[in-house]
Design a protein around this motif. Structure first.
Motif, PDB file in Angstrom:
ATOM      1  N   PRO A   1      -1.860  -4.444   8.435  1.00 18.71           N
ATOM      2  CA  PRO A   1      -2.916  -3.544   8.915  1.00 18.71           C
ATOM      3  C   PRO A   1      -3.252  -3.721  10.389  1.00 18.71           C
ATOM      4  CG  PRO A   1      -3.578  -4.612   6.865  1.00 18.71           C
ATOM      5  CD  PRO A   1      -2.289  -5.242   7.289  1.00 18.71           C
ATOM      6  N   GLU A   2      -3.156  -4.950  10.884  1.00 16.31           N
ATOM      7  CA  GLU A   2      -3.503  -5.181  12.289  1.00 16.31           C
ATOM      8  C   GLU A   2      -2.515  -4.533  13.258  1.00 16.31           C
ATOM      9  OE1 GLU A   2      -1.487  -9.021  10.840  1.00 16.31           O
ATOM     10  OE2 GLU A   2      -3.010  -7.677  10.067  1.00 16.31           O
ATOM     11  N   ASP A   3      -1.348  -4.082  12.765  1.00 15.38           N
ATOM     12  CA  ASP A   3      -0.368  -3.415  13.619  1.00 15.38           C
ATOM     13  C   ASP A   3      -0.577  -1.906  13.688  1.00 15.38           C
ATOM     14  OD1 ASP A   3       0.749  -5.849  14.103  1.00 15.38           O
ATOM     15  OD2 ASP A   3       2.578  -5.504  12.964  1.00 15.38           O
ATOM     16  N   ALA A   4      -1.508  -1.381  12.893  1.00 11.75           N
ATOM     17  CA  ALA A   4      -1.756   0.064  12.896  1.00 11.75           C
ATOM     18  C   ALA A   4      -2.089   0.524  14.310  1.00 11.75           C
ATOM     19  CB  ALA A   4      -2.892   0.408  11.942  1.00 11.75           C
ATOM     20  N   GLY A   5      -1.464   1.596  14.719  1.00  5.30           N
ATOM     21  CA  GLY A   5      -1.677   2.106  16.059  1.00  5.30           C
ATOM     22  C   GLY A   5      -0.792   1.447  17.099  1.00  5.30           C
ATOM     23  N   GLY A   6       0.048   0.515  16.683  1.00  5.17           N
ATOM     24  CA  GLY A   6       0.947  -0.163  17.618  1.00  5.17           C
ATOM     25  C   GLY A   6       2.386  -0.009  17.187  1.00  5.17           C
ATOM     26  N   HIS A   7       2.791  -0.862  16.266  1.00  2.00           N
ATOM     27  CA  HIS A   7       4.169  -0.891  15.763  1.00  2.00           C
ATOM     28  C   HIS A   7       4.065  -0.812  14.243  1.00  2.00           C
ATOM     29  CE1 HIS A   7       8.437  -2.050  16.232  1.00  2.00           C
ATOM     30  NE2 HIS A   7       8.272  -2.588  15.042  1.00  2.00           N
TER      31      HIS A   7
ATOM     32  N   ARG B   1      15.745   8.517   0.755  1.00  6.18           N
ATOM     33  CA  ARG B   1      14.860   7.405   1.112  1.00  6.18           C
ATOM     34  C   ARG B   1      15.181   6.995   2.534  1.00  6.18           C
ATOM     35  NH1 ARG B   1      14.921   1.490  -1.599  1.00  6.18           N
ATOM     36  NH2 ARG B   1      13.167   0.616  -0.459  1.00  6.18           N
ATOM     37  N   VAL B   2      14.117   6.804   3.352  1.00  6.90           N
ATOM     38  CA  VAL B   2      14.314   6.427   4.751  1.00  6.90           C
ATOM     39  C   VAL B   2      13.421   5.241   5.104  1.00  6.90           C
ATOM     40  CG1 VAL B   2      14.930   8.786   5.420  1.00  6.90           C
ATOM     41  CG2 VAL B   2      12.560   8.032   5.670  1.00  6.90           C
ATOM     42  N   PHE B   3      13.861   4.509   6.094  1.00  6.39           N
ATOM     43  CA  PHE B   3      13.101   3.405   6.678  1.00  6.39           C
ATOM     44  C   PHE B   3      12.657   3.895   8.044  1.00  6.39           C
ATOM     45  CE2 PHE B   3      12.908  -0.579   9.153  1.00  6.39           C
ATOM     46  CZ  PHE B   3      12.074  -1.331   8.329  1.00  6.39           C
ATOM     47  N   LEU B   4      11.344   3.886   8.298  1.00  2.26           N
ATOM     48  CA  LEU B   4      10.809   4.474   9.521  1.00  2.26           C
ATOM     49  C   LEU B   4      10.004   3.445  10.304  1.00  2.26           C
ATOM     50  CD1 LEU B   4      10.244   7.114  11.175  1.00  2.26           C
ATOM     51  CD2 LEU B   4       8.166   7.330   9.810  1.00  2.26           C
TER      52      LEU B   4
ATOM     53  N   CYS C   1       6.622  13.412  -1.515  1.00  9.44           N
ATOM     54  CA  CYS C   1       6.795  12.320  -0.562  1.00  9.44           C
ATOM     55  C   CYS C   1       5.931  11.125  -0.957  1.00  9.44           C
ATOM     56  CB  CYS C   1       6.390  12.850   0.814  1.00  9.44           C
ATOM     57  SG  CYS C   1       6.545  11.692   2.143  1.00  9.44           S
ATOM     58  N   LYS C   2       6.537   9.944  -0.978  1.00 10.32           N
ATOM     59  CA  LYS C   2       5.813   8.699  -1.244  1.00 10.32           C
ATOM     60  C   LYS C   2       6.050   7.789  -0.043  1.00 10.32           C
ATOM     61  CE  LYS C   2       6.256   4.589  -4.097  1.00 10.32           C
ATOM     62  NZ  LYS C   2       7.015   3.995  -5.190  1.00 10.32           N
ATOM     63  N   ILE C   3       4.959   7.326   0.574  1.00 11.10           N
ATOM     64  CA  ILE C   3       5.065   6.492   1.772  1.00 11.10           C
ATOM     65  C   ILE C   3       4.522   5.102   1.463  1.00 11.10           C
ATOM     66  CG2 ILE C   3       4.369   6.228   4.173  1.00 11.10           C
ATOM     67  CD1 ILE C   3       3.882   9.286   4.197  1.00 11.10           C
ATOM     68  N   GLN C   4       5.363   4.090   1.627  1.00 10.75           N
ATOM     69  CA  GLN C   4       4.935   2.705   1.466  1.00 10.75           C
ATOM     70  C   GLN C   4       4.731   2.106   2.854  1.00 10.75           C
ATOM     71  OE1 GLN C   4       8.299   1.549  -1.210  1.00 10.75           O
ATOM     72  NE2 GLN C   4       6.603   0.700  -2.421  1.00 10.75           N
ATOM     73  N   ILE C   5       3.577   1.473   3.048  1.00  4.95           N
ATOM     74  CA  ILE C   5       3.244   0.874   4.341  1.00  4.95           C
ATOM     75  C   ILE C   5       3.700  -0.581   4.326  1.00  4.95           C
ATOM     76  CG2 ILE C   5       1.394   0.366   5.967  1.00  4.95           C
ATOM     77  CD1 ILE C   5      -0.248   2.563   4.451  1.00  4.95           C
ATOM     78  N   LEU C   6       4.696  -0.906   5.152  1.00  5.94           N
ATOM     79  CA  LEU C   6       5.252  -2.248   5.164  1.00  5.94           C
ATOM     80  C   LEU C   6       4.686  -3.122   6.278  1.00  5.94           C
ATOM     81  CD1 LEU C   6       9.002  -1.357   4.488  1.00  5.94           C
ATOM     82  CD2 LEU C   6       7.204  -1.921   2.832  1.00  5.94           C
ATOM     83  N   SER C   7       4.107  -2.523   7.302  1.00  2.38           N
ATOM     84  CA  SER C   7       3.566  -3.307   8.415  1.00  2.38           C
ATOM     85  C   SER C   7       2.155  -3.781   8.094  1.00  2.38           C
ATOM     86  CB  SER C   7       3.580  -2.478   9.699  1.00  2.38           C
ATOM     87  OG  SER C   7       3.013  -1.206   9.493  1.00  2.38           O
TER      88      SER C   7
ATOM     89  N   PRO D   1       0.836  -1.208   0.000  1.00  2.00           N
ATOM     90  CA  PRO D   1       0.000   0.000   0.000  1.00  2.00           C
ATOM     91  C   PRO D   1       0.866   1.251   0.000  1.00  2.00           C
ATOM     92  CG  PRO D   1      -0.625  -1.505   1.779  1.00  2.00           C
ATOM     93  CD  PRO D   1       0.636  -2.027   1.192  1.00  2.00           C
ATOM     94  N   VAL D   2       0.454   2.259  -0.761  1.00  2.00           N
ATOM     95  CA  VAL D   2       1.216   3.501  -0.900  1.00  2.00           C
ATOM     96  C   VAL D   2       0.320   4.686  -0.552  1.00  2.00           C
ATOM     97  CG1 VAL D   2       2.459   4.995  -2.530  1.00  2.00           C
ATOM     98  CG2 VAL D   2       2.687   2.509  -2.698  1.00  2.00           C
ATOM     99  N   ILE D   3       0.901   5.623   0.212  1.00  2.00           N
ATOM    100  CA  ILE D   3       0.223   6.878   0.508  1.00  2.00           C
ATOM    101  C   ILE D   3       0.951   7.958  -0.285  1.00  2.00           C
ATOM    102  CG2 ILE D   3      -0.405   8.546   2.294  1.00  2.00           C
ATOM    103  CD1 ILE D   3      -0.123   6.221   4.337  1.00  2.00           C
ATOM    104  N   GLN D   4       0.254   8.616  -1.194  1.00  2.00           N
ATOM    105  CA  GLN D   4       0.881   9.628  -2.050  1.00  2.00           C
ATOM    106  C   GLN D   4       0.523  11.053  -1.634  1.00  2.00           C
ATOM    107  OE1 GLN D   4       3.057   9.171  -4.484  1.00  2.00           O
ATOM    108  NE2 GLN D   4       2.639   7.271  -5.552  1.00  2.00           N
ATOM    109  N   ASN D   5      -0.555  11.233  -0.895  1.00  2.00           N
ATOM    110  CA  ASN D   5      -1.060  12.579  -0.653  1.00  2.00           C
ATOM    111  C   ASN D   5      -0.641  13.169   0.686  1.00  2.00           C
ATOM    112  OD1 ASN D   5      -2.613  10.851   0.829  1.00  2.00           O
ATOM    113  ND2 ASN D   5      -4.588  11.696   0.243  1.00  2.00           N
TER     114      ASN D   5
END
Length: 188
Positions: free
Chosen positions: A106-112, A180-183, A98-104, A89-93
Motif C-alpha cells: 500500500p505504501e507504494d500506491a501513487g509511485g510504483h 492474464r497480464v502482469f502490469l 476483469c479481476k485485478i490483484q494488487i501485488l505492490s 487485495p482484489v479489485i472486482q468492480n
C-alpha cells in the motif's frame, strides 16, 4: 535490564529520526502532530532523553510507524515480507470481465504499483489518463490481448511485453480467449 533492552534503547533514537525524515517532516511538524514538544523530540532523537511509553506512542502515531516494529532489534534487511495468495487485495468492480490483484504494498500506491490482471474473453480494462509522465509496462502471461494507448493499438500474445504512456486514455482487452497480464505502473 538485558543486553537486548540496551540494543533497543540504542536503536530507538535513530529509528525515530529515520521515520521522521522518511515522512519529510521537520521537528516542529512532528511536535505539532504528536503533542510532544519540539525540544523533547530533538532530545529523544539525539539519545539524550528516554521517552515514556505515552510519549513514544504519540510519536509513532504522528510518524505513522508501527509501535512494536520500532522497538524490534532485528535488522529490517533480515526479513522476507510475504503476501499469501489468499490475502492479496482484489479489485472486482473495475472494467468488464476483469479481476485485478494488487501485488505492490500500500505504501507504494501513487509511485510504483504492481498488478496481476485476469480478463475473461471479451473483457476489458479501460483506464482514464493517469498523472503526467506515468508509464506502464505490461507482460502477457497467458492469452492474447489488444492494448491501446492514446491513438495507437497493438496485439500482444503470451510472453510479449509492451511499454507505453499511461497519461493518455489506455485500454487492455482480451480478444479471443481469457487472458492474464502482469502490469507495472510507474507514476510520473
Amino acid at each position: 535490564m538485558t543486553e537486548h533492552d540496551d540494543d533497543i534503547l540504542h536503536l530507538l533514537p535513530a529509528r525515530l529520526k529515520e521515520a521522521r525524515r522518511a515522512q519529510g517532516l521537520s521537528l516542529e511538524a512532528v511536535a505539532n502532530l504528536s503533542g510532544v514538544s519540539r525540544s523533547m523530540v530533538s532530545q529523544i532523537e539525539r539519545g539524550e532523553s528516554s521517552p515514556t511509553i505515552a510519549t513514544l506512542w504519540n510519536l509513532t502515531r504522528a510518524l505513522q510507524v508501527d509501535f512494536a516494529g520500532l522497538l524490534e532489534a532485528a535488522d529490517k534487511q533480515d526479513r522476507i515480507n510475504v503476501l499469501r495468495s489468499a490475502d492479496v487485495p482484489v479489485i472486482q468492480n473495475m472494467g468488464q470481465g476483469c479481476k485485478i490483484q494488487i501485488l505492490s504494498p500500500p505504501e507504494d500506491a501513487g509511485g510504483h504499483e504492481v498488478y496481476d490482471i485476469s480478463l475473461s474473453k471479451g473483457g476489458a480494462l479501460v483506464s482514464q489518463p493517469h498523472s503526467v509522465g506515468t508509464r506502464e509496462q505490461l507482460t502477457v502471461l497467458h492469452g492474447q490481448i489488444r492494448l491501446g494507448s492514446g491513438n495507437v493499438e497493438e496485439t500482444l500474445s503470451t510472453g510479449d511485453t509492451a511499454r507505453y504512456a499511461a497519461d493518455v486514455p489506455h485500454t487492455i482487452s482480451a480478444i479471443e480467449t481469457d487472458a492474464r497480464v502482469f502490469l507495472i505502473v510507474k507514476n510520473g
